[in-house]
Design an enzyme around this catalytic site. Structure first.
Site, PDB file in Angstrom:
ATOM      1  N   HIS A   1      -8.702  -0.995  -8.636  1.00 30.63           N
ATOM      2  CA  HIS A   1      -8.308   0.130  -7.790  1.00 30.63           C
ATOM      3  C   HIS A   1      -7.030   0.797  -8.295  1.00 30.63           C
ATOM      4  O   HIS A   1      -6.923   2.026  -8.293  1.00 30.63           O
ATOM      5  CB  HIS A   1      -8.119  -0.358  -6.346  1.00 30.63           C
TER       6      HIS A   1
ATOM      7  N   ASP B   1       0.839  -1.199   0.000  1.00 32.50           N
ATOM      8  CA  ASP B   1       0.000   0.000   0.000  1.00 32.50           C
ATOM      9  C   ASP B   1       0.872   1.246   0.000  1.00 32.50           C
ATOM     10  O   ASP B   1       1.547   1.538   0.986  1.00 32.50           O
ATOM     11  CB  ASP B   1      -0.890  -0.019   1.246  1.00 32.50           C
TER      12      ASP B   1
END
Length: 446
Positions: free
Chosen positions: A354, A258
């Site tokens: 995403h 992330d």
């Protein structure tokens, strides 16, 4: 910066507030009404030595109070690890905690000014908070130390202060409120709890040691006194430095790498994207060198996510879970081939993945510096984990950073089915304090 290794007297404490009006109490005995010793001792002194090469260590006896600890000094032991001895400067062009590398522990806390409190009380509060933050970030104790982190070094502690939209009206500073601080628009995926959103004042605390971080949280909450009341508070964590064989982009609680596309300080337009200009073009002027923080508590629906196969999880994100590489091949840093199709003629990285939707080049170049913490607050009554991401992102203007990206995600991100935005806030974070200044002085004394 080298830290004075002496027991701190009242005179030294007063010097610490020079230019800010923050003096502390007497040097010996107990602080009136508290029963606590008011001798202020450098945490590093208790570790034996101070210096650029690192501090020495002590095994502290079980003696009550800071003065008791100081009196029981065994022979110095091994020095602090680099994790404990690392420190971050309080002063500078920008506040700490924005470009500081991710820290292992974090606390976010918002306050509202107490009824009847205004600009005068806010000035005194920011002076106290700045003095305390400066001391703790240098590895020294707070004015009324609780001994929570007495045997620790600064551990890269950072304290960052911001102002919410409502602060300016309550402090009589409406004309100084930035246009960029206008409330965020509503998004269809929001399930926001107003009691855990916004606030007059906001503090971000980060450190590489949990006790050091909590010590700062407790000290700042106590320093609020009668001027401000806690509105909400959230606790977060990240992977500890040194936990992996080599430095890596962190993972979130979904197991995904992330932060791959975060802007990098080495990029020529980094400062322009993240910070308000310091060249005199800032509007308002007190925000020069500052940034805007968007804070979102994002619940991850982990039970639903973990029911997906690895292949399906990777399709939702558009990257491999193992190393963060795009599904079109390469490594984490490889640019995804967004037009690449598979044998079935379908896009390898799906149109709603995403990684595709959140890319700056898919959002008119919108960019923000993501600096989140994971959180886990136990389980709800159905046994579902209260866990996810304390999303914090930084940008020079949220209308050109967070808002366009979130609007795009809101319209069709495959990840939206597995997350829920439960709280939100937007805060104006002024530039760093200069020597002798407190944070926000250029606003509050304008």
């Amino acid at each position: 910066m080298a830290v004075d290794d002496r027991t701190e007297t009242a005179g030294e404490s007063a010097a610490d507030g020079a230019g800010t009006g923050t003096g502390t109490g007497t040097a010996a005995g107990a602080t009136a009404g508290t029963g606590r010793p008011s001798v202020e001792i450098s945490r590093r002194r208790l570790l034996g030595t101070v210096g650029a090469a690192g501090a020495g260590g002590l095994a502290l006896g079980a003696v009550g109070g800071a003065a008791g600890y100081a009196a029981a000094q065994p022979e110095p032991g091994p020095g602090l690890s680099s994790l404990g001895s690392s420190s971050v400067a309080f002063t500078g062009e920008h506040q700490p905690g924005i470009t500081t590398p991710l820290q292992a522990r974090g606390h976010l806390i918002a306050f509202d000014l107490a009824p009847g409190a205004g600009r005068k009380e806010a000035v005194a509060l920011l002076r106290r908070w700045s003095s305390t933050a400066r001391r703790l970030m240098e590895g020294r104790t707070a004015a009324h130390d609780t001994a929570i982190a007495l045997d620790a070094g600064p551990s890269s502690l950072t304290v960052t202060f911001g102002f919410g939209h409502s602060f300016f009206g309550r402090a009589g500073l409406d004309k100084q409120r930035p246009f960029a601080l206008d409330p965020l628009p509503a998004f269809s995926s929001d399930h926001l709890d107003a009691k855990r959103s916004n606030g007059d004042l906001w503090i971000q605390i980060g450190a590489d040691d949990a006790l050091v971080a909590f010590d700062a949280l407790r000290a700042l909450q106590q320093e609020a006194g009668d001027a401000a009341r806690v509105r909400w508070q959230m606790n977060g964590f990240n992977r500890s430095p040194g936990a992996t064989e080599k430095p890596m982009t962190t993972r979130n609680l979904m197991g995904q790498i992330d932060g791959t596309n975060n802007p990098k300080e080495s990029e020529s337009d980094f400062a322009k994207r993240i910070f308000v200009p310091s060249d005199g073009a800032a509007d308002p002027a007190w925000m020069a060198g500052g940034s805007y923080a968007v804070v979102r508590r994002i619940r991850m629906l982990l039970d639903d996510w973990e029911k997906l196969s690895l292949t399906d999880q990777e399709k939702v994100i558009g990257r491999k879970k193992s190393d963060g590489a795009p599904l079109t091949g390469g490594s984490e840093d490889t640019e995804p081939a967004l037009d690449k199709t598979g044998p079935d003629g379908k896009l390898v990285i799906a149109s709603d993945a995403h990684a595709r939707i959140s890319r700056p080049d898919q959002n008119g170049g919108a960019a923000m510096l993501r600096r989140p913490f994971s959180f886990h607050d136990g389980y709800d009554t159905d046994g579902v984990p209260e866990a996810g991401l304390l999303f914090v992102c930084w940008q020079a203007d949220p209308m050109r950073g967070f808002v366009p990206v979130q609007r795009k995600l809101d319209r069709g991100d495959a990840l939206s089915a597995f997350i829920r935005h439960e709280a939100s806030g937007l805060f104006a974070v002024p530039g760093g304090a200069r020597d002798g200044e407190y944070v926000g002085q250029r606003l509050l004394e304008s």
